[in-house]
Structure formats: C-alpha cells, structure tokens
Design a protein around this motif. Structure first.
Motif, PDB file in Angstrom:
ATOM      1  N   GLU A  17      64.044 153.023  52.018  1.00  0.00           N
ATOM      2  CA  GLU A  17      64.851 154.408  52.970  1.00  0.00           C
ATOM      3  C   GLU A  17      66.207 153.449  53.611  1.00  0.00           C
ATOM      4  N   LEU A  18      66.858 154.200  54.068  1.00  0.00           N
ATOM      5  CA  LEU A  18      68.099 154.306  54.745  1.00  0.00           C
ATOM      6  C   LEU A  18      67.814 153.189  55.808  1.00  0.00           C
ATOM      7  N   GLU A  19      66.876 153.124  56.702  1.00  0.00           N
ATOM      8  CA  GLU A  19      66.491 152.029  57.661  1.00  0.00           C
ATOM      9  C   GLU A  19      66.244 150.552  57.083  1.00  0.00           C
ATOM     10  N   TYR A  57      68.056 149.264  54.621  1.00  0.00           N
ATOM     11  CA  TYR A  57      69.089 148.643  54.336  1.00  0.00           C
ATOM     12  C   TYR A  57      69.815 147.969  55.549  1.00  0.00           C
ATOM     13  N   LYS A  77      70.188 159.953  48.663  1.00  0.00           N
ATOM     14  CA  LYS A  77      68.955 159.704  48.968  1.00  0.00           C
ATOM     15  C   LYS A  77      68.814 159.128  50.270  1.00  0.00           C
ATOM     16  N   LEU A  78      69.876 158.188  50.493  1.00  0.00           N
ATOM     17  CA  LEU A  78      69.966 157.437  51.950  1.00  0.00           C
ATOM     18  C   LEU A  78      70.367 158.732  53.201  1.00  0.00           C
ATOM     19  N   LEU A  79      71.140 159.498  52.791  1.00  0.00           N
ATOM     20  CA  LEU A  79      71.423 160.583  53.716  1.00  0.00           C
ATOM     21  C   LEU A  79      70.336 161.713  53.773  1.00  0.00           C
ATOM     22  N   LYS A  86      67.093 161.693  52.167  1.00  0.00           N
ATOM     23  CA  LYS A  86      65.541 161.395  52.004  1.00  0.00           C
ATOM     24  C   LYS A  86      65.227 162.225  50.724  1.00  0.00           C
TER      25      LYS A  86
END
Lengths: 431, 431
Positions: A284-286, A288, B225-227, B229
């Motif tokens: 997930e974003l966290e 990276y 996906k990052l923004l 989820k």
C-alpha cells in the motif's frame, strides 16, 4: 549548481520580505504575475533608502541624462528584484506590498495626489481573479497584461539582455549558452507553471501558443502532496533527490526478464510504465518510501513535458527549446530528465535550454509593458543597436556588462530611462 | 455500451476458466501475450467436446476441402476465444493451461509423441521473462514473436476481417466504422497497455514504432491503487465513473476567477493543472473522495495519450488513429476524453477509433504467426481476394459474414485452413 540558482532567499515569502528589508530598498515600480500556484513579483529599486527628512535621497545621484542627448528622458540606475509567494497565501503578498507603501513611493505614477488610484502591471489568471482584493486591501488597480504576451516579452528580454541566462544541462554539466541575437528566432518557449504552455516565438511580440499540457508543476506538487504528505514544492523536490524511481516504476527489464527490448531501442532500465510496479506488489502507499514516490513522479512529469515539447518543436522545425516556469528550480534531476527526453526523442536534433530567471518570465514581461505616454516611467527594455525600437527606456545589451548585470542573488542590475515628467525624486522624498 | 463490450465473463481469470468449461471446447491451438500487467490468450477451438471413447468427435464433421480445390489442406470451423489473467497471478494462467491439456490436444503439433516438446506462439516481454516457468510447469516452449509485429498483425486482422470491429465514440455515441480495405493504410496504432506504444502502420508487416509513453494503463492502475486502495483496474474504472474531477483538478476558471481564457481558446472548465487544486487546499489524501481522484487520474492519462497520439499522427500526416490495449475497456469517459483530446488538438482533422478486441491485438498477432512448414496447422489469416498472400490458411473477409463472425461474447467464429498432415482428428481422439 549554486552558480545558476535564483537565490534561496527568494524562494519563500518570508525570506523574500526579509531580503527586501535587508536591501533597504524602496520599490519605484513593480509588476506582478499571479498564477494558479505562485505569485511572482518583479520590482525595480534604485537601492536608495527612503529618506526620513527632506534631504534628497541617494537616488538623485543616479539621475543622468540619456547618452544620446534625449533631453526628455533621464536614466535611473538600480536593480530588478524577484520575489515570490504562494497564491494560496496571497495575504502574505498583500502584506508585503502594503509594507512597501507603493501608494507613496511611485510604483505607478498616474496619481497626482496621494489618494489617486495606483496601477500596477499584472498578468496571469489571478490578475482577473484578485482584482477586487487588490483594490480593496491596497487601493491598487491591476492593469492587466495578456499572459502569453508577458511570458514571451520576459523570455525575449532575458535572452537578449542578461548575460549567462540560458544554459544546457547534459550529463550533470551545466553549460551557459551564448545567444546570438541575430539567430534567436524562432524558438519554442515552454513555460512550466501549474500547467504548461508551449509557445512558438518568432520575434518581439510575434508568437503563437501552439500547445500545452495540464500535467505540470501543479500536478507534481498536488499529486506529490497527496502521496507523500509533503507540505511544500521544495520539500517534495528535495525528497525526490534521495529517491529511486525503480522501486515503483515498471521498467522494460521488469517485463522482459532483465533484458533490453533492443529491437525498438529500449534499454532494460527504461521506464515502461510509470508507477506500474505498484500494480503487482502487495504494497500500500505506506509501504513505499516517500522519496521513491517523489522521484517517480518527478521523472514521469519531466519526461512527459520533454516529449510533448520535442513533438511540438519537431512540428515547427524548431531546434531550440527554452524552458521557464517555477517547476524546474535548477533541480539537477528535473533538468537531466527533460534534457534526456528531448535528446532521446529528437535523436540529438533539438536541445533543451533552461533559464536562470525561469519563474519570472511573466512578471518580467508585464514589467516591460509599462509604456511611456500615460505612464511616467518605463521599465528596462532592450534598445537594438542599429534600430532602436523603443525611445522611451533603455537597458543596455548583454555585451555591456556594466549596465545589465545579474548579481549573485538573481537580482539584475540595470538602468531605466524614464520620462522627464516622472517625479521619482519628489515621490521618494514623500516617503 | 453493451454491444461493443468484450463480454464481462472474459475479464476475470476465474470467469474465463468458467467460460471455457461452459463452452465445453477443447483448445486446438493457442497464442499468448504476456505483458507487464496482463496475460492475454487467444485460442482456437472447434467447439467439439472431447470424446471419451474411440468415436470420432463432432469435430470431424467440420473437416472440409478447401473451396479452391487445394487437396493439401483442409478447413476447420471453430471459434477464436479470448481470455486474460493478471500477470501477477500467472499461476492462475498456468493452471488454466494445464487444465486444457495442451500436451494432448494438439495446441502445437510439432510433437509426434506425447512426450515431445510443445511450442506455443508467445509475445510480450513476459515471453522472455517466463520462458523457464512455462517449460518447467507445463513442458511448453514459448515460440517468441516480436511484440510490435504481433500488435500490427493483430490490428490488421481485426480491421480487415471482423465486422463492426472499429468504432468512434463522440458525444456519448458509439458509431461503427466501415473499413475500406483499399484505404486502410497508413494509420497510427496506439496500444495502451501498462505503457503505451505508438506505431505507424503502412501495410501488412510494414510498420514503425514512432513513439510511446510510460504514462499508460499501468500508471492509472498503479497510481490509482496507491491513492484509492482499489484492488483492481476495473474497480478503479468503476469508481471513476462516479467521480468529479473538478474537485481536485485546477481549472482555467479556478485561476481566472471563473472566466474563460478566451484569448487562447481555453474555457473556464478546461483543466489547467491536473491535481493542481490539491496544492492550495488544506486537505490530505483521506479528505478527498476516491472516486474524484480516480476521475482526475483517468482524465489526466487519457488526455495525455490523446495529445501525444495526435502529435504523432500529425507528424506523419495520419488521419486515423486506432486505439488498442486493455486500458480503454469500452469505458465511456476514457473514450470520450481521448476522442475529445484528438479532436481538440487536431481541430477536427484526426479521428480516434477504438477496437472491440482492443486488448488482444498482440495475442492475435502472435496467433497469426503460426506458419505452415514446420508446423502442421495454421491460424486465421486473411486471404486477399485477388492475390492470396498465404496459401496455407484462410479466414474469409468481412464481407463474407458467414465465415468470420463475432458472437455476442467477443469470440470470433472463423475457419482455419490446415495442412493435410495436421492430425487434429487423431489428436482429439487421444483426449
């Protein structure tokens, strides 16, 4: 890198105010460019302290007759300063302008009485949006100058009048470009602000906006803020410096099992899909690092701009691409990516060049728009050696470095020719 | 919208397996395109059930002599099916292929014994990356076909042989395009996979990859996906359908105080800076609706691709731009944005056209690469009316809709001409 950098003190609004305070100058006149993200201000100062009594200020010593014997004009020596603010913090800009007491110091000399309206040249969309705010808070009327016209006038001035303004950035090396004024046009001007404008420039006042893209500095900052929680553009840029885009970009080698796709000239390290690696990983974003995200983002946007710029240069047979706007900020990786993109796509035919005063093209252009006639003073304008185009103001050419010179803070030493009816002496005395 | 959609059942790997089971078919031969994000499979089936005894299967009934009296070949009637998997879930694909018992059913008939090596045509970078995996898990050798060559062969086949394949999407209206085969070339093929390739196509096997961009489907999905989820591309696309990009994009009107920037033809609603509004608002990622983010992202990427495609079409004087790849997915907003971008930048001169089998160009092209000679069977290939280019296989032209027909599931009814030495009868009996 330091040599080509607009001084860091100009980058923050607080610092800018500080700079102005430190220099002890008074604004004699000023132009403003209000964009979607940033407000850029260019002002001319005679470097005189505002006199507190009735003595004539040092300014008066700079008053000279124009060399060609034009008795209707005088020459003022001084300096052009560059300041910027975030548009979202326009109140800081208002405070800054308020502190400079434009009403009293002759920023625009239409007014014969202190309570007369003050006009300043303004460009960018914000010149329309904030008309009422400037009127209400400062009593200032924004005298609008068309945005593309301003950008072109600013770029032409810098390219012709300022030494060591344009440079290439190839393989980590900055190299200043000697501009041959007889072979300057046509060129492609790419202004990377919040969005990007691409303008084919054919001469003074001769131009056409041929393209643009919405993927610009605002995209880098906006997406970057959402993805990394960075609070400023510069923080994001700094972060990207430490990142590795290969962590999140899908490279040709990621698809081809480490191989090049040599048939079409793509190395295994070329980016096949920006942010494409995020698809397949269970992250997930966290998960990276913000610096890796910032780097991928910067590379995606820089490369894209380089490619679209090249395609437009190709379309019109333009070999030179000058890049302005506040996106670049003398950032090595940004410049390198844009340069490589232009070089790659053009097979070395076109060249990307950057401008030291990149962010101030519009504000400078608006500044150049002060005309004699109604107004009493005029800004730096280039006087052509053979055929002077303007008889009302002067900044000497690049070759005469005693007159047009950039100091280490990005400010430009220059001389203004002003109409004799301009009473800057009296105005300054009133401060 | 339903009419032009590759059936939803094909979109998920599980559903794909389901479809194959339901149709009760057996794969007679197959080609695969392994991209950075997706694996695309095209296979030909005679629609016969695998016989469980020694009786001849229904397949044999389809065996006919070629009309022109070529006794060395036979014609098989059947259907081309299209299936896809996520590359990150390649194990599902392996399972699918394993279940189809390619080893026994003649997917490639090089082998004279069951334990001989099986070869299938494969393209895309994954054909290199996963060579060992296919060998190890399935005993299959991937016979590589160059990626661009495959895309072009697939597009040419679809444009020439399949009715109602290409369509425009303007103002919410889908309109099928009649392809004049004598006026098909040149055209620009834009394949939007994880990244984007742009290919100038001048004829069968005559092409040049002229451009591309790393801002493609992988960027939409990866950044999305990052923004947001979202866990799948389709979920993200669905989300974007409900969103409003104006919440987060900086519009011309946002900069110009609600006004158009009419001087350069930009309406107040035009996007000045994608994601630019995120700069100035005191909001974090969580404060924005995922659907608005998805919409801005989709518009940014679609518009960018449309613009770069147009610039390349302009460069080579191409009026027709055909778009393939799995990014579009018959999604109204995507197609609308690309169409509008091409129309806007080209001032109506160029036209964007979409393909119903958009995602399978590469796999189809690889399929077309089966040649007589070493191999015993051959795939659909177009036989030119006047000058047959291929004497070893046949799919009739668009005008003969009884032979080449697409059913409602996106599968294509067609007939294959196979060498007489191809023993599909015996192969099938062995199942």
């Amino acid at each position: 890198m330091e040599g080509g950098r607009i001084d860091g003190k100009l980058e923050m609004s607080d610092s800018s105010s500080e700079l102005v305070k430190q220099s002890g100058d008074e604004i004699s006149h000023l132009a403003i460019d209000i964009g979607g993200s940033l407000i850029k201000i260019v002002y001319f100062s005679t470097n005189s302290k505002c006199s507190t009594n009735d003595e004539a200020p040092t300014l008066s010593k700079e008053r000279k007759e124009v060399p060609n014997g034009d008795l209707n004009h005088h020459i003022l020596s001084g300096r052009l300063f560059f300041v910027k603010f975030e548009t979202s913090k326009i109140e800081d800009c208002i405070k800054f302008l308020s502190s400079k007491k434009l009403q009293q110091c002759g920023a625009q000399c239409h007014h014969s009485h202190a309570d007369d309206k003050i006009k300043i040249k303004a460009t960018g969309g914000g010149a329309f949006k904030f008309t009422d705010l400037f009127k209400e808070k400062l009593g200032i009327t924004l005298d609008k100058v068309e945005e593309m016209e301003s950008l072109v006038a600013g770029a032409n001035f810098l390219l012709k009048a300022v030494n060591r303004e344009a440079y290439t950035y190839i393989g980590g090396q900055k190299e200043y470009v000697q501009i041959d004024q007889n072979d300057l046009y046509p060129y492609l001007l790419v202004n990377i602000g919040s969005g990007v404008s691409m303008i084919k420039v054919d001469g003074d006042g001769k131009f056409q906006r041929v393209s643009g893209t919405s993927v610009g500095g605002g995209t880098f900052w906006g997406l970057g803020k959402l993805l990394t929680k960075c609070q400023s553009f510069d923080e994001l840029l700094e972060l990207s410096h430490q990142g590795n885009n290969r962590v999140i970009d899908m490279l040709v080698g990621d698809i081809y099992g480490g191989l090049d796709y040599s048939k079409i000239g793509l190395a295994s390290t070329a980016i096949a899909s920006s942010f494409g690696k995020a698809i397949s990983e269970n992250k997930e974003l966290e998960d990276y690092k913000p610096e890796d995200i910032a780097r991928s983002l910067l590379r995606m946007i820089s490369n894209n701009i380089g490619q679209i710029a090249y395609l437009n240069a190709l379309r019109f047979g333009l070999k030179r691409i000058f890049l302005g706007g506040f996106f670049i900020r003398d950032h090595a990786y940004t410049m390198d990516t844009i340069s490589v993109a232009v070089d790659f796509w053009s097979k070395g035919e076109a060249k990307a060049m950057f401008l030291r005063h990149e962010g101030f093209l519009g504000a400078l252009g608006a500044f150049m728009n002060y005309k004699d006639g109604n107004a009493d003073l005029c800004p730096p304008q280039l006087v052509e050696q053979q055929t002077p185009k303007s008889s009302n103001c002067i900044v000497d050419r690049i070759h005469n470095s005693t007159r047009v010179r950039e100091n280490e803070n990005g400010a430009i030493d220059c001389r203004l020719r002003v109409s004799s009816s301009f009473k800057i002496y009296d105005e300054v005395k009133r401060c």
